[in-house]
Design a protein around this motif. Structure first.
Motif, PDB file in Angstrom:
ATOM      1  N   ARG A 113      55.582  42.957  53.231  1.00  0.00           N
ATOM      2  CA  ARG A 113      55.975  43.642  54.470  1.00  0.00           C
ATOM      3  C   ARG A 113      54.816  44.494  54.984  1.00  0.00           C
ATOM      4  NH1 ARG A 113      61.487  43.861  55.501  1.00  0.00           N
ATOM      5  NH2 ARG A 113      62.789  42.960  53.864  1.00  0.00           N
ATOM      6  N   PHE A 114      54.782  44.656  56.279  1.00  0.00           N
ATOM      7  CA  PHE A 114      53.807  45.562  56.889  1.00  0.00           C
ATOM      8  C   PHE A 114      54.521  46.334  58.009  1.00  0.00           C
ATOM      9  CE2 PHE A 114      53.739  41.900  59.605  1.00  0.00           C
ATOM     10  CZ  PHE A 114      53.366  42.339  60.864  1.00  0.00           C
ATOM     11  N   THR A 115      53.869  47.418  58.469  1.00  0.00           N
ATOM     12  CA  THR A 115      54.486  48.310  59.460  1.00  0.00           C
ATOM     13  C   THR A 115      53.950  48.019  60.847  1.00  0.00           C
ATOM     14  OG1 THR A 115      54.695  50.046  57.788  1.00  0.00           O
ATOM     15  CG2 THR A 115      54.911  50.718  60.088  1.00  0.00           C
ATOM     16  N   LEU A 116      54.879  47.862  61.797  1.00  0.00           N
ATOM     17  CA  LEU A 116      54.507  47.665  63.193  1.00  0.00           C
ATOM     18  C   LEU A 116      54.159  49.003  63.839  1.00  0.00           C
ATOM     19  CD1 LEU A 116      57.264  45.089  64.203  1.00  0.00           C
ATOM     20  CD2 LEU A 116      54.861  44.593  63.722  1.00  0.00           C
ATOM     21  N   GLU A 129      59.395  47.713  60.126  1.00  0.00           N
ATOM     22  CA  GLU A 129      58.704  46.837  59.181  1.00  0.00           C
ATOM     23  C   GLU A 129      58.992  45.368  59.493  1.00  0.00           C
ATOM     24  OE1 GLU A 129      59.841  47.994  55.241  1.00  0.00           O
ATOM     25  OE2 GLU A 129      58.245  49.484  55.106  1.00  0.00           O
ATOM     26  N   LYS A 130      58.064  44.532  59.096  1.00  0.00           N
ATOM     27  CA  LYS A 130      58.196  43.100  59.357  1.00  0.00           C
ATOM     28  C   LYS A 130      57.633  42.326  58.165  1.00  0.00           C
ATOM     29  CE  LYS A 130      56.940  39.506  62.706  1.00  0.00           C
ATOM     30  NZ  LYS A 130      58.334  39.092  63.000  1.00  0.00           N
ATOM     31  N   LEU A 131      58.283  41.205  57.859  1.00  0.00           N
ATOM     32  CA  LEU A 131      57.788  40.347  56.784  1.00  0.00           C
ATOM     33  C   LEU A 131      56.562  39.575  57.259  1.00  0.00           C
ATOM     34  CD1 LEU A 131      61.131  38.871  55.366  1.00  0.00           C
ATOM     35  CD2 LEU A 131      59.485  40.264  54.090  1.00  0.00           C
ATOM     36  N   TYR A 132      55.586  39.453  56.407  1.00  0.00           N
ATOM     37  CA  TYR A 132      54.438  38.606  56.725  1.00  0.00           C
ATOM     38  C   TYR A 132      54.357  37.477  55.700  1.00  0.00           C
ATOM     39  CZ  TYR A 132      51.845  41.013  52.983  1.00  0.00           C
ATOM     40  OH  TYR A 132      51.438  41.510  51.767  1.00  0.00           O
ATOM     41  N   THR A 133      53.784  36.367  56.169  1.00  0.00           N
ATOM     42  CA  THR A 133      53.650  35.190  55.295  1.00  0.00           C
ATOM     43  C   THR A 133      52.393  35.311  54.448  1.00  0.00           C
ATOM     44  OG1 THR A 133      54.743  33.865  56.998  1.00  0.00           O
ATOM     45  CG2 THR A 133      53.618  32.667  55.243  1.00  0.00           C
ATOM     46  N   VAL A 134      51.274  35.508  55.108  1.00  0.00           N
ATOM     47  CA  VAL A 134      49.995  35.700  54.410  1.00  0.00           C
ATOM     48  C   VAL A 134      49.213  36.796  55.129  1.00  0.00           C
ATOM     49  CG1 VAL A 134      49.790  33.360  53.473  1.00  0.00           C
ATOM     50  CG2 VAL A 134      48.938  33.837  55.779  1.00  0.00           C
ATOM     51  N   LYS A 135      48.280  37.413  54.402  1.00  0.00           N
ATOM     52  CA  LYS A 135      47.374  38.380  55.026  1.00  0.00           C
ATOM     53  C   LYS A 135      45.973  38.127  54.502  1.00  0.00           C
ATOM     54  CE  LYS A 135      47.751  42.161  51.679  1.00  0.00           C
ATOM     55  NZ  LYS A 135      48.005  43.602  51.497  1.00  0.00           N
ATOM     56  N   LYS A 136      44.994  38.626  55.292  1.00  0.00           N
ATOM     57  CA  LYS A 136      43.609  38.397  54.899  1.00  0.00           C
ATOM     58  C   LYS A 136      42.749  39.522  55.446  1.00  0.00           C
ATOM     59  CE  LYS A 136      40.080  34.754  54.790  1.00  0.00           C
ATOM     60  NZ  LYS A 136      39.768  33.362  55.229  1.00  0.00           N
ATOM     61  N   THR A 137      41.821  40.012  54.634  1.00  0.00           N
ATOM     62  CA  THR A 137      40.864  41.011  55.076  1.00  0.00           C
ATOM     63  C   THR A 137      39.588  40.296  55.472  1.00  0.00           C
ATOM     64  OG1 THR A 137      41.804  42.665  53.588  1.00  0.00           O
ATOM     65  CG2 THR A 137      39.601  43.081  54.429  1.00  0.00           C
ATOM     66  N   VAL A 138      39.163  40.522  56.707  1.00  0.00           N
ATOM     67  CA  VAL A 138      37.995  39.805  57.223  1.00  0.00           C
ATOM     68  C   VAL A 138      36.909  40.806  57.600  1.00  0.00           C
ATOM     69  CG1 VAL A 138      39.392  37.887  58.064  1.00  0.00           C
ATOM     70  CG2 VAL A 138      38.928  39.816  59.583  1.00  0.00           C
ATOM     71  N   PRO A 139      35.636  40.432  57.439  1.00  0.00           N
ATOM     72  CA  PRO A 139      34.516  41.322  57.791  1.00  0.00           C
ATOM     73  C   PRO A 139      34.166  41.183  59.277  1.00  0.00           C
ATOM     74  CG  PRO A 139      33.681  39.370  56.701  1.00  0.00           C
ATOM     75  CD  PRO A 139      35.156  39.203  56.753  1.00  0.00           C
ATOM     76  N   TYR A 140      34.619  42.134  60.077  1.00  0.00           N
ATOM     77  CA  TYR A 140      34.394  42.022  61.513  1.00  0.00           C
ATOM     78  C   TYR A 140      33.139  42.796  61.911  1.00  0.00           C
ATOM     79  CZ  TYR A 140      35.181  42.195  66.532  1.00  0.00           C
ATOM     80  OH  TYR A 140      35.024  42.066  67.891  1.00  0.00           O
TER      81      TYR A 140
END
Length: 321
Positions: free
Chosen positions: A255-258, A263-274
């Motif tokens: 879950r993550f916070t809007l 809160e909302k369920l997420y399927t996958v998450k990823k940290t990217v170098p922007y």
């Protein structure tokens, strides 16, 4: 012939004696006059004494009345002073600055008013001191009113300053929110692609639900000149054809916070170098522990609680490929 014989006093001898009763009358007259004079003197003296006593009593009564009146004035002044001190902390500090002077004044007034044989001069002194005390109290009252007025003015100025500060803070918050919103990344070229993984490890795209092993989400994070360079956490939420979220905690879902706090369920998450001002391609895979069902799959991409892109793909039934 008979001869008349007369007793003629001899030459040089006293004449015949006067009668005794006349002498007594004279003595009695003198005594009575003296007695009457004494009574008149005593009467006049008594009247004078009574007048003196009456005058003294009148004077004493007058002094007593004056003392009682002064005592009432003094009590009233003391009561007012105590009331001002109890209601105003500033008054207490003002009185303390002249505490000895006031205490000496009150002590002298009390000593005169408690004196039974106080003279008119002493009562006059007490009156003067009471008037001075009342004048001091009046001065304190005016000082308090002036300070209260200044306090009101200062409070008004403080409120204005607070409003200005709050206004500036609101503008800053608003600008901050704009900056935050401006730093939210945007996703474009969103593609939701089912992938079949062959036995040799080769990956091929498929449109068949039965053949799909992985759901791959690809998109571009557009260039942003506000978002600072650094790691960005991106959340992807995929929904099945029936609308249920594809989320398995054991496979990395959560879950993550809007931005609105929900809160909302997420399927996958990823940290990217922007990198600020540069476009960044991103690819994320979802491999679930059950078969994909035919139908429309929806995908939503989130950054900092905001949805930054969406897409969908349709998986069909059966078929060899």
């Amino acid at each position: 012939m008979t001869e008349n014989t007369f007793n003629t006093p001899a030459p040089g001898s006293p004449g015949p004696e006067k009668p005794r009763s006349s002498r007594n009358v004279l003595i009695y007259g003198i005594l009575i006059a003296a007695l009457v004079g004494t009574w008149i003197y005593m009467f006049l003296d008594k009247n004078k004494s009574n007048e003196i006593v009456t005058a003294q009593k009148t004077q004493i009564d007058s002094i007593s009345t004056s003392r009682d009146a002064l005592q009432q004035e003094y009590n009233a002044a003391n009561a007012r002073l105590d009331d001002l001190i109890s209601q105003n902390t500033r008054m207490d500090s003002l009185v303390k600055t002249k505490d000895k002077e006031i205490q000496d004044m009150k002590a002298r007034i009390s000593s005169i008013l408690t004196k039974k044989n106080a003279t008119a001069a002493e009562l006059a002194e007490a009156r003067r001191l009471i008037e001075q005390l009342k004048s001091n109290i009046e001065g304190y009252q005016q000082t308090i009113e002036r300070l209260e007025g200044e306090k009101i003015v200062l409070a008004g100025e403080r409120d204005v300053a607070r409003k200005e500060r709050d206004s500036v803070s609101t503008v800053k918050d608003s600008l901050g929110k704009k900056v935050d919103l401006g730093s939210v990344l945007h996703a474009s070229n969103i593609r939701l692609e089912p992938i079949r993984v062959k036995n040799n490890g080769k990956e091929v795209a498929t449109t068949k639900a039965k053949k799909a092993d992985v759901m791959r989400v690809e998109f571009d994070l557009d260039d942003n000149r506000i978002a600072p360079t650094g790691d960005k956490e991106i959340y992807v939420a995929i929904s099945a054809p029936d609308g249920s979220p594809l989320a398995v905690e054991a496979l990395g879902s959560g879950r993550f916070t809007l931005e609105d706090g929900t809160e909302k369920l997420y399927t996958v998450k990823k940290t990217v170098p922007y990198v600020q001002g540069q476009k960044l391609p991103v690819s994320m895979d979802w491999k679930q522990n059950s078969d994909f069902k035919p139908g429309d799959y929806a995908v939503e991409i989130y950054h900092n609680g905001f949805k930054i892109g969406a897409g969908k793909v349709t998986l069909r039934k059966g078929g060899l490929f």
